[in-house]
Design a protein around this motif. Structure first.
Motif, short mmCIF file in Angstrom:
data_model
loop_
_atom_site.label_atom_id
_atom_site.label_comp_id
_atom_site.label_asym_id
_atom_site.label_seq_id
_atom_site.Cartn_x
_atom_site.Cartn_y
_atom_site.Cartn_z
N ALA A 72 53.46 23.98 29.97
CA ALA A 72 54.83 24.39 30.28
C ALA A 72 55.70 24.45 29.03
O ALA A 72 56.91 24.67 29.13
CB ALA A 72 55.45 23.42 31.28
N THR A 73 55.11 24.26 27.84
CA THR A 73 55.92 24.27 26.64
C THR A 73 56.38 25.69 26.30
O THR A 73 55.75 26.66 26.70
CB THR A 73 55.15 23.70 25.43
N THR A 74 57.48 25.77 25.58
CA THR A 74 58.01 27.07 25.18
C THR A 74 58.18 27.09 23.67
O THR A 74 58.22 26.03 23.06
CB THR A 74 59.40 27.33 25.84
N SER A 84 56.94 19.19 26.62
CA SER A 84 57.75 18.98 27.82
C SER A 84 57.04 19.53 29.03
O SER A 84 56.20 20.40 28.92
CB SER A 84 59.12 19.66 27.69
N GLY A 85 57.42 19.02 30.17
CA GLY A 85 56.97 19.60 31.42
C GLY A 85 57.95 20.68 31.84
O GLY A 85 58.94 20.95 31.17
N GLY A 128 52.88 18.90 28.93
CA GLY A 128 52.54 20.29 28.67
C GLY A 128 51.48 20.44 27.61
O GLY A 128 51.15 21.54 27.19
N LEU A 129 50.90 19.32 27.15
CA LEU A 129 49.94 19.34 26.05
C LEU A 129 48.59 18.72 26.41
O LEU A 129 47.77 18.51 25.52
CB LEU A 129 50.52 18.58 24.84
N ASP A 130 48.37 18.42 27.66
CA ASP A 130 47.18 17.68 28.07
C ASP A 130 45.90 18.40 27.64
O ASP A 130 45.65 19.53 28.02
CB ASP A 130 47.18 17.51 29.59
#
Length: 189
Positions: A72-74, A84-85, A128-130
């Motif tokens: 979900a990162t931008t 971030s989520g 957002g990085l899993d």
């Protein structure tokens, strides 16, 4: 008044030295001495070149690779500087639309797969990085990867089993598969 300013200035200098210099140097020194691999980003190296981190997911969209959790990162996926989520609740229309699009993408990539899609293939993690997916998410993708690579599903399942990490200390968390490590093992076949 001058005495108060002098004391405040001395406290600023002392705290700056302690918390801004001494403490970071101590923590950095200890982490480098005790956990150098983790302290340096858990970088995975292949053929002498860094290919990624074991701690941060990467975008894989080729059918011959396992795909990780959505990010979900931008402004781009797996942006480590903006972890971030999505912060979208379960009833949010944007989240519902994103999940439906991810389901459609999975069905388009493997139209014959009628298994239930594990939730971690259609929802982003809190950071957002899993870099991990569940063994069920890896199993869901076996057929697609086997067809794309022209190898047996049994060989791919054996790789999944070899790359499945257990619970921490045997009790914490859930079993998981590091997507980058699994994809590198696939390339080594």
């Amino acid at each position: 008044m001058f005495i108060i300013i002098r004391k405040a200035f001395m406290a600023l200098i002392l705290l700056t030295l302690l918390t801004g210099i001494a403490y970071p140097l101590l923590v950095t020194g200890l982490s480098q001495a005790i956990f150098p691999y983790q302290a340096n980003g858990s970088i995975i190296v292949k053929n002498g070149k860094p290919v990624g981190s074991a701690l941060i997911g990467q975008q894989f969209d080729d059918p011959k690779y396992f795909w990780g959790r959505p990010s979900a990162t931008t402004p781009y996926p797996y942006n480590g500087s903006l972890s971030s989520g999505s912060n979208l609740g379960p009833d949010n229309p944007e989240l519902i639309k994103a999940v439906q699009a991810r389901i459609q993408a999975l069905h388009a990539a493997d139209p014959g797969n009628t298994a239930k899609i594990p939730v971690d293939l259609v929802t982003a993690s809190g950071s957002g990085l899993d870099p991990h997916i569940s063994p069920a998410a890896a199993e869901y993708q076996v057929r697609r990867v086997a067809l794309a690579r022209g190898i047996s599903e049994a060989k791919i399942r054996a790789l999944i089993a070899a790359n499945t990490e257990g619970r921490e200390f045997g009790i914490l968390g859930e079993p998981r598969v590091n997507v980058l490590k699994l994809n590198l093992a696939l390339d080594d076949l």
